[in-house]
Design an enzyme around this catalytic site. Structure first.
Site, PDB file in Angstrom:
ATOM      1  N   ASP A 187      39.670  46.493  36.106  1.00 16.23           N
ATOM      2  CA  ASP A 187      40.729  46.046  37.309  1.00 16.23           C
ATOM      3  C   ASP A 187      41.205  47.267  37.960  1.00 16.23           C
ATOM      4  OD1 ASP A 187      43.050  44.971  38.422  1.00 16.23           O
ATOM      5  OD2 ASP A 187      42.255  42.871  37.485  1.00 16.23           O
ATOM      6  N   ILE A 216      42.526  41.282  39.922  1.00 24.85           N
ATOM      7  CA  ILE A 216      41.114  41.032  40.598  1.00 24.85           C
ATOM      8  C   ILE A 216      40.454  40.288  39.481  1.00 24.85           C
ATOM      9  CG2 ILE A 216      39.360  42.173  41.389  1.00 24.85           C
ATOM     10  CD1 ILE A 216      40.669  44.543  42.251  1.00 24.85           C
ATOM     11  N   ASP A 217      40.497  40.406  38.058  1.00 27.97           N
ATOM     12  CA  ASP A 217      39.669  40.105  37.255  1.00 27.97           C
ATOM     13  C   ASP A 217      39.326  38.666  37.220  1.00 27.97           C
ATOM     14  OD1 ASP A 217      38.982  42.151  35.521  1.00 27.97           O
ATOM     15  OD2 ASP A 217      40.994  42.083  34.390  1.00 27.97           O
ATOM     16  N   VAL A 218      40.475  37.656  37.244  1.00 31.28           N
ATOM     17  CA  VAL A 218      40.040  36.468  36.952  1.00 31.28           C
ATOM     18  C   VAL A 218      39.316  35.726  38.373  1.00 31.28           C
ATOM     19  CG1 VAL A 218      41.369  34.181  36.807  1.00 31.28           C
ATOM     20  CG2 VAL A 218      42.133  36.064  35.614  1.00 31.28           C
ATOM     21  N   GLY A 221      35.894  36.850  38.160  1.00 34.29           N
ATOM     22  CA  GLY A 221      35.217  36.013  37.354  1.00 34.29           C
ATOM     23  C   GLY A 221      35.035  34.553  37.928  1.00 34.29           C
TER      24      GLY A 221
END
Length: 377
Positions: A187, A216-218, A221
């Site tokens: 991220d 950004i990660d979630v 995903g």
């Protein structure tokens, strides 16, 4: 045609052939190969997954080999819709307990789990047996990593001709031809590359990470989960020669965070950058005088949302409406009205309102009631 910078795909589905040939994007309107009633295992949307899940993905089996945050979020999100997700973790952890346990409490919710060493003969046999029973296999890694593990699209096709590969990585795009497409990343790496740290820090002289995790990660995903769902729909349309691969990346979804600052005509982007030079960084209070956070006399803060557009003058409808909330605010708007330009008016009104809210002796809660009574959020 006008030179504007446009966003690219955030998630996509393509077919990867098992022999030496370029992958071709799938046509969402239909499959070029005739459907067969026996070639695709039907998804029982009305039934229940073995784990007892209910929803539109009940009956869908997912084998999840992803790690950290973004990759595992794909399976966790699909599990919310009833999919039976089995998370495969290595017998020797790849990361610290902070990542595998703390992050995993959110990223692996709703899943069953198993410890396997896929490099060991016995573990590999168990893994291939799970692949044979799965509709989706989820991994976050580069193509080179897939090859090293013996989990390429071709290998997956041999283990389960109907399985969909969901591959997530840091820098990949639809053609996987970028100079960083084979590089690892997280991220914060993508934040730095896409200018998020510069914007949040307030400029090149003060770059700062926007939250240690999850910027950004979630959302990335969830983008991967969207690609996975699209791939399942494509599979139901009929068989394909190769393996259906659902794709997304941190870089592709990072566009959403930076969209207003990196997409559009270059001239407009330069003008926006100049205009928002003082509206960036951790000390930023808002976009303009009527969309801003103000400190009240009691030390609490209130967020004024009187207009999404910057005020132009004291005669604007939004400026006149805020004047109705209090004589003090009416005087602040009138004082700012002596400015020579719209930009000067906005800056002056911002200063006037900040002084009123802080020095009036009224609490943030009291100001909220006065503003709401005048129809101002």
């Amino acid at each position: 045609a006008d030179g504007s910078i446009r966003p690219g795909p955030v998630a996509w589905v393509k077919e990867e052939l098992s022999f030496d040939a370029e992958a071709e994007p799938l046509d969402f309107a239909g499959c070029s190969h005739p459907a067969s009633s026996t070639s695709v295992r039907p998804v029982d949307v009305a039934g229940q997954a073995p784990s007892g899940g209910k929803g539109c993905l009940a009956g869908v089996r997912i084998l999840d080999l992803a790690n950290v945050i973004a990759g595992p979020t794909i399976g966790a999100y699909l599990a919310r819709f009833g999919a039976d997700v089995v998370h495969v973790a290595p017998t020797k952890p790849l990361y610290s307990p902070e990542i595998t346990v703390v992050y995993g409490m959110a990223a692996n919710i709703g899943k069953r789990s198993i410890l396997l060493d896929v490099k060991d003969a016995e573990g590999r046999q168990a893994f291939e047996a799970l692949v044979a029973q799965s509709d989706l296999v989820v991994m976050n890694c580069t193509p080179a990593c897939l090859e090293r593990l013996g989990l390429s699209a071709g290998a997956l096709k041999r283990m389960n001709p109907q399985a969909v590969l969901v591959r997530f990585d840091a820098w990949g795009g639809p053609n996987d031809a970028g100079e960083r497409s084979e590089h690892l990343g997280y991220d914060d790496n993508v934040q730095a590359a896409q200018g998020i740290m510069t914007r949040f820090g307030g400029g090149l002289g003060r770059v700062e990470e926007h939250a240690h995790i999850g910027t950004i990660d979630v959302v990335a995903g969830i983008g991967g989960a969207l690609a996975a769902a699209a791939a399942l729909v494509q599979r139901l349309k009929g068989p394909c020669l190769g393996t259906i691969v659902a794709r997304a990346s941190l870089a592709s979804l990072g566009q959403i965070v930076q969209f207003p600052f990196c997409c559009g005509h270059p001239d407009a982007l330069r003008a926006e950058a100049a205009a928002c030079a003082t509206r960036a960084g951790p000390l930023c209070r808002g976009e303009h005088a009527l969309l801003r956070c103000y400190e009240a006399a009691d030390g609490e803060w209130l967020m004024l949302v009187a207009s999404l557009r910057p005020p132009q003058s004291a005669k604007d409808a939004c400026s006149e409406q805020i004047s109705l909330a209090s004589p003090l605010l009416r005087r602040a708007v009138a004082n700012a009205g002596a400015s020579d330009s719209a930009n000067d008016f906005d800056a002056s009104l911002c200063s006037e309102l900040a002084s009123v809210f802080l020095d009036s002796g009224m609490s943030a809660d009291e100001w909220s009631k006065h503003l709401l009574a005048a129809g101002v959020a």
